[in-house]
Design a protein around this motif. Structure first.
Motif, PDB file in Angstrom:
ATOM      1  N   ASP A  20       0.799  -1.220   0.000  1.00 12.37           N
ATOM      2  CA  ASP A  20       0.000   0.000   0.000  1.00 12.37           C
ATOM      3  C   ASP A  20       0.831   1.269   0.000  1.00 12.37           C
ATOM      4  O   ASP A  20       0.284   2.376   0.125  1.00 12.37           O
ATOM      5  CB  ASP A  20      -0.942   0.006   1.209  1.00 12.37           C
ATOM      6  CG  ASP A  20      -0.208  -0.168   2.535  1.00 12.37           C
ATOM      7  OD1 ASP A  20       1.026  -0.365   2.500  1.00 12.37           O
ATOM      8  OD2 ASP A  20      -0.862  -0.122   3.590  1.00 12.37           O
ATOM      9  N   VAL A  21       2.150   1.149  -0.128  1.00 11.44           N
ATOM     10  CA  VAL A  21       3.019   2.328  -0.208  1.00 11.44           C
ATOM     11  C   VAL A  21       3.320   2.602  -1.671  1.00 11.44           C
ATOM     12  O   VAL A  21       3.737   1.698  -2.401  1.00 11.44           O
ATOM     13  CB  VAL A  21       4.323   2.110   0.586  1.00 11.44           C
ATOM     14  CG1 VAL A  21       5.275   3.277   0.378  1.00 11.44           C
ATOM     15  CG2 VAL A  21       4.029   1.909   2.064  1.00 11.44           C
ATOM     16  N   ALA A  22       3.104   3.850  -2.079  1.00 12.39           N
ATOM     17  CA  ALA A  22       3.339   4.214  -3.478  1.00 12.39           C
ATOM     18  C   ALA A  22       4.833   4.276  -3.770  1.00 12.39           C
ATOM     19  O   ALA A  22       5.624   4.681  -2.907  1.00 12.39           O
ATOM     20  CB  ALA A  22       2.685   5.567  -3.781  1.00 12.39           C
ATOM     21  N   PRO A  23       5.250   3.861  -4.966  1.00  8.13           N
ATOM     22  CA  PRO A  23       6.670   3.960  -5.329  1.00  8.13           C
ATOM     23  C   PRO A  23       7.153   5.403  -5.278  1.00  8.13           C
ATOM     24  O   PRO A  23       6.415   6.339  -5.611  1.00  8.13           O
ATOM     25  CB  PRO A  23       6.704   3.414  -6.763  1.00  8.13           C
ATOM     26  CG  PRO A  23       5.456   2.611  -6.915  1.00  8.13           C
ATOM     27  CD  PRO A  23       4.437   3.263  -6.037  1.00  8.13           C
ATOM     28  N   ALA A  24       8.390   5.590  -4.849  1.00  5.26           N
ATOM     29  CA  ALA A  24       8.999   6.920  -4.786  1.00  5.26           C
ATOM     30  C   ALA A  24      10.401   6.847  -5.369  1.00  5.26           C
ATOM     31  O   ALA A  24      11.116   5.848  -5.166  1.00  5.26           O
ATOM     32  CB  ALA A  24       9.046   7.429  -3.344  1.00  5.26           C
ATOM     33  N   SER A  45       8.486   0.744  -1.254  1.00  4.73           N
ATOM     34  CA  SER A  45       7.294   0.112  -1.807  1.00  4.73           C
ATOM     35  C   SER A  45       7.638  -1.213  -2.484  1.00  4.73           C
ATOM     36  O   SER A  45       8.719  -1.382  -3.054  1.00  4.73           O
ATOM     37  CB  SER A  45       6.628   1.036  -2.821  1.00  4.73           C
ATOM     38  OG  SER A  45       5.553   0.391  -3.468  1.00  4.73           O
ATOM     39  N   GLN A  78       5.923  -2.172  -5.014  1.00  8.67           N
ATOM     40  CA  GLN A  78       5.575  -1.959  -6.413  1.00  8.67           C
ATOM     41  C   GLN A  78       6.705  -1.262  -7.173  1.00  8.67           C
ATOM     42  O   GLN A  78       7.383  -0.384  -6.635  1.00  8.67           O
ATOM     43  CB  GLN A  78       4.321  -1.094  -6.507  1.00  8.67           C
ATOM     44  CG  GLN A  78       3.125  -1.631  -5.725  1.00  8.67           C
ATOM     45  CD  GLN A  78       1.978  -0.650  -5.757  1.00  8.67           C
ATOM     46  OE1 GLN A  78       1.590  -0.161  -6.824  1.00  8.67           O
ATOM     47  NE2 GLN A  78       1.425  -0.332  -4.587  1.00  8.67           N
TER      48      GLN A  78
END
Length: 297
Positions: free
Chosen positions: A166-170, A176, A178
């Motif tokens: 549930d953590v957006a890529p950064a 994340s 993803q």
């Protein structure tokens, strides 16, 4: 019996004794030869590497020592699932390394340790698992939250503390799970740590060149109770061949490493020539007088 035959008979019955070098002269010579052998082994065949961080937990723990085969990739390319030691590319941020006491004796000790393969970890030395090779398409995630290689989801039993979904890529971070699909360029590898929650790897730092790979970590040799082979899991069986197309991506930060400030049993293969040479010297010196006595009339 003429004089010549008498001389031959005397030489047969009383063979000339070999002049033996005293121990205090012979031992340093043997140690120098053994040291040179250790340097050659370290440079071209095997090296002991110290694990300084937790990015490969629980496959490798902090303080483990592994042996790295440095010649295997001279005859073939790395394969998916293998654990490799490599030098981080320019895009990979260096990991913090304790500088220790910068004194003269400390520097000499580090130089000697680096020669025989028991040096401190380097800031740009890392250890990760190969997930994808040149031409592969790798991304995360499928509907089960798994990494996919060429469209096949991987069941990875070695993963410890996976990154959250549930953590957006950064950019520049691997927090994340993803990441966008990457087509691994030819001659490069997509590597990841088994402890995905803390590992800074190809997800955010990009693939690494095969030329940067030092070798394959194939066995844990220290501590003694963790001795085991680092075999390739069946996770990577049945991956379909890569197809054309796709997009690339990645950039980021660092992790694990090489060397070790203190020698241990994990370094026994590197230092073995020294012990073998000393043992050979002791046995040869002990046995020589007996052989000489038996030759006497």
């Amino acid at each position: 019996m003429d004089r010549g035959e008498i001389g031959q008979e005397r030489r047969r019955r009383f063979p000339r004794r070999r002049v033996q070098m005293p121990l205090w002269q012979e031992l340093p010579l043997l140690l120098i030869v053994a040291f040179c052998l250790a340097v050659l082994i370290r440079s071209f065949l095997l090296q002991a590497f110290f694990i300084p961080s937790g990015s490969m937990e629980n496959t490798l723990l902090v303080g483990d020592r592994v042996l790295v085969n440095k010649i295997v990739y001279d005859v073939r390319d790395p394969k998916r699932g293998e654990v490799v030691v490599f030098r981080g590319p320019e895009a990979w941020a260096p990991q913090p390394v304790d500088g220790g006491d910068p004194g003269l004796f400390n520097k000499i000790g580090r130089t000697f340790g680096d020669l025989i393969g028991v040096s401190r970890p380097g800031a740009k030395d890392f250890i990760k698992r190969v997930i994808a090779v040149g031409g592969d398409r790798v991304s995360c995630c499928d509907d089960q939250g798994r990494v996919m290689v060429n469209g096949k989801g991987l069941d990875e039993p070695y993963i410890y503390d996976n990154s959250p979904l549930d953590v957006a890529p950064a950019a520049g971070e691997c927090r994340s799970r993803q990441f966008a699909e990457v087509v691994v360029p030819p001659g490069e590898l997509f590597v990841m740590g088994d402890h995905r929650g803390v590992s800074q790897d190809a997800r955010c730092q990009g693939p690494i060149p095969v030329d940067n790979v030092v070798g394959r970590a194939f066995v844990i040799v220290w501590p003694q109770d963790r001795w085991k082979n680092l075999s390739v899991p069946d996770t990577f069986d049945g991956i379909p061949p890569p197809t054309s197309g796709g997009a690339g991506g990645g950039s980021g930060a660092p992790l694990p490493s090489q060397g070790s400030p203190l020698p241990g049993k994990g370094d026994i293969v590197v230092t073995m020539p020294i012990f073998a040479s000393v043992l050979f010297l002791a046995r040869s010196r002990r046995g020589l007088p007996d052989r000489q006595r038996r030759l006497r009339p």
